[in-house]
Design a protein around this motif. Structure first.
Motif, PDB file in Angstrom:
ATOM      1  N   PRO A 149       0.822  -1.221   0.000  1.00 59.63           N
ATOM      2  CA  PRO A 149       0.000   0.000   0.000  1.00 59.63           C
ATOM      3  C   PRO A 149       0.850   1.263   0.000  1.00 59.63           C
ATOM      4  CG  PRO A 149      -0.769  -1.579   1.636  1.00 59.63           C
ATOM      5  CD  PRO A 149       0.539  -2.092   1.147  1.00 59.63           C
ATOM      6  N   PRO A 151       2.203   4.967   1.201  1.00 60.10           N
ATOM      7  CA  PRO A 151       2.473   5.515   2.542  1.00 60.10           C
ATOM      8  C   PRO A 151       1.332   6.404   3.024  1.00 60.10           C
ATOM      9  CG  PRO A 151       4.375   5.776   1.088  1.00 60.10           C
ATOM     10  CD  PRO A 151       3.225   5.347   0.218  1.00 60.10           C
ATOM     11  N   ASP A 436       7.059   3.799   8.776  1.00 57.88           N
ATOM     12  CA  ASP A 436       6.267   3.785   7.547  1.00 57.88           C
ATOM     13  C   ASP A 436       6.138   2.362   6.997  1.00 57.88           C
ATOM     14  OD1 ASP A 436       5.006   5.097   5.163  1.00 57.88           O
ATOM     15  OD2 ASP A 436       6.771   4.254   4.197  1.00 57.88           O
ATOM     16  N   ARG A 440       2.714   0.186   6.462  1.00 63.43           N
ATOM     17  CA  ARG A 440       2.350  -0.328   5.139  1.00 63.43           C
ATOM     18  C   ARG A 440       2.187  -1.845   5.162  1.00 63.43           C
ATOM     19  NH1 ARG A 440       6.625   2.029   1.040  1.00 63.43           N
ATOM     20  NH2 ARG A 440       5.308   0.907  -0.457  1.00 63.43           N
ATOM     21  N   ASN A 444      -1.641  -3.797   4.362  1.00 61.26           N
ATOM     22  CA  ASN A 444      -1.776  -4.669   3.199  1.00 61.26           C
ATOM     23  C   ASN A 444      -3.026  -5.536   3.356  1.00 61.26           C
ATOM     24  OD1 ASN A 444      -1.246  -5.940   0.807  1.00 61.26           O
ATOM     25  ND2 ASN A 444       0.437  -7.187   1.581  1.00 61.26           N
TER      26      ASN A 444
END
Length: 454
Positions: A149, A151, A436, A440, A444
């Motif tokens: 995905p 940020p 980050d 992420r 997901n």
């Protein structure tokens, strides 16, 4: 004629070859001709080399093919021949194919106990990552795949940063603990930090990823996978000189893992190829070294087959003393730090995704029809390494891998430091990139998941 018919059959055949005598009729045909069921001129044609199938009602054509009325010949199941071994293997494969439920397939696949190499994800062996790639047919790609995905915006990431900073200070500054046992000081602070960090981030990101609201969080689960790769000749014992598959078993125990009821989306299509190759070793795994044991074969994802949350999302592993950086640098093995982390990521994720595929009924002779995807984070509380794995094939045996062009893929980063130091209540050098990537990974999800939990 009477005198000629009494000649022995070899002499009569020789005389017939010279053109002097006709061959005597065989007794069954002579009897049939005497009863009137077969004319003598037609019966005599048998002597000219033509095969006739005759009866009382009618004559069959000589060109009609003969059909067998007996069953095909099969080798014995209990013989020691290669044909008998092939028959036993084919019948076993057919029993596994005919099993209606995945639990029955797992029972058949793990029933036979033989010596097997026990693969430890966190190992002290030199260059273990390339060996583990060969055992699992995995190609390693530096970096992370493009399917993660996007940020989060800076404002939302700042809110999560305050939560993570509070969790770090809770373990490093606020709590006063007793001195730990020898070589346990990192474990005393890192393990609670991993548990608190995962719980905080999952609860904070549930609104952005509804799949986390349906997920199951396991603490210290048992994960195992059993498979075969390659062949060897038994060197000693009552099975000496037998050709056996090389068997492997992974026994893993992550600190925590997230299981979900929906499978994560693939990072790349199943049949796509990548330029990275899989290393090949033509030596015994004992040269790594690995050691053989014989005990119950285990294929387990951390829950039973009937559990609805049967797909993996993310694992979180604690880097034990085998991966301690200070000790490796002191022993002049600094180049093995990232090697051991890669080996741990490959082995752990292969075992987890392989067990997920086995729970869906796939095995070496019935390969996967869609990729199985999972993620892993390996940390000692300060350094974080991120790995993504896509299982493309379980056909790793010699028989199944002859024309198999698929290979499993593992993406991974080098370890990154979460912060530089802690001075009082202030965290110096906080690395937003690590936070980050954590966010992420947890965001997901499959593309078909709805935005709200029903």
């Amino acid at each position: 004629m009477a005198a000629r018919s009494r000649l022995p059959l070899p002499l009569a055949a020789a005389a017939a070859a010279r053109g002097g005598l006709p061959l005597p009729l065989p007794l069954p045909l002579a009897a049939a001709a005497a009863r009137g069921g077969l004319p003598l001129p037609l019966a005599a044609r048998v002597n000219n080399g033509r095969r006739l199938s005759c009866g009382r009602a009618a004559l069959c054509s000589a060109a009609a093919p003969a059909t067998a009325t007996y069953p095909p010949l099969l080798p014995s199941r209990t013989a020691k021949s290669k044909a008998a071994k092939r028959r036993r293997e084919e019948e076993f494969y057919q029993r596994v194919h005919d099993s209606p439920a995945p639990a029955d397939k797992l029972q058949l696949l793990t029933k036979l106990q033989r010596l097997k190499y026990v693969v430890s994800p966190q190992t002290t062996a030199i260059g273990a990552d390339r060996w583990y790639q060969h055992f699992t047919k995995t190609a390693f790609v530096p970096g992370l795949p493009a399917g993660l995905p996007a940020p989060l915006p800076a404002a939302q990431l700042a809110e999560l940063r305050s939560l993570v900073s509070e969790a770090v200070l809770q373990e490093q500054f606020y709590l006063k603990r007793q001195p730990p046992f020898l070589y346990r000081e990192r474990e005393q602070t890192a393990l609670p930090l991993i548990g608190n960090l995962v719980s905080l981030l999952v609860s904070s990101l549930t609104d952005r990823n509804p799949l986390l609201g349906l997920a199951t969080l396991d603490r210290e689960p048992q994960v195992g996978f059993y498979w075969s790769r390659g062949e060897r000749t038994v060197p000693r014992g009552h099975r000496k000189r037998k050709v056996d598959p090389i068997r492997f078993q992974i026994e893993d125990k992550p600190w925590c893992q997230i299981r979900v009821p929906r499978q994560l989306s693939e990072f790349m299509p199943l049949e796509n190829s990548i330029p990275e190759d899989v290393p090949v070793f033509h030596m015994e795994p004992s040269r790594l070294p690995l050691f053989q044991r014989q005990y119950d074969n285990n294929i387990f994802i951390g829950s039973k087959v009937a559990d609805p949350a049967c797909y993996g999302h993310t694992q979180f592993h604690f880097a034990s003393e085998k991966l301690r950086r200070e000790k490796l640098v002191k022993d002049k093995l600094a180049d093995q730090i990232e090697v051991r982390l890669r080996a741990a990521g490959i082995a752990s994720l292969f075992a987890w995704t392989g067990a997920q595929a086995a729970y869906q009924g796939f095995w070496s002779e019935a390969d996967v029809v869609c990729p199985f995807v999972s993620q892993a984070v390996i940390t000692d509380g300060i350094y974080f390494s991120f790995f993504c794995y896509q299982l493309n094939t379980l056909a790793l045996t010699v028989r199944a891998d002859q024309h198999n062009i698929r290979k499993n893929i593992c993406w991974g980063t080098e370890s990154m430091r979460l912060y530089e130091s802690i001075e009082g209540e202030d965290i110096k050098g906080f690395n937003d990139e690590v936070l980050d990537l954590l966010v992420r990974f947890l965001l997901n999800r499959p593309e078909s998941v709805e935005t709200k939990i029903s």
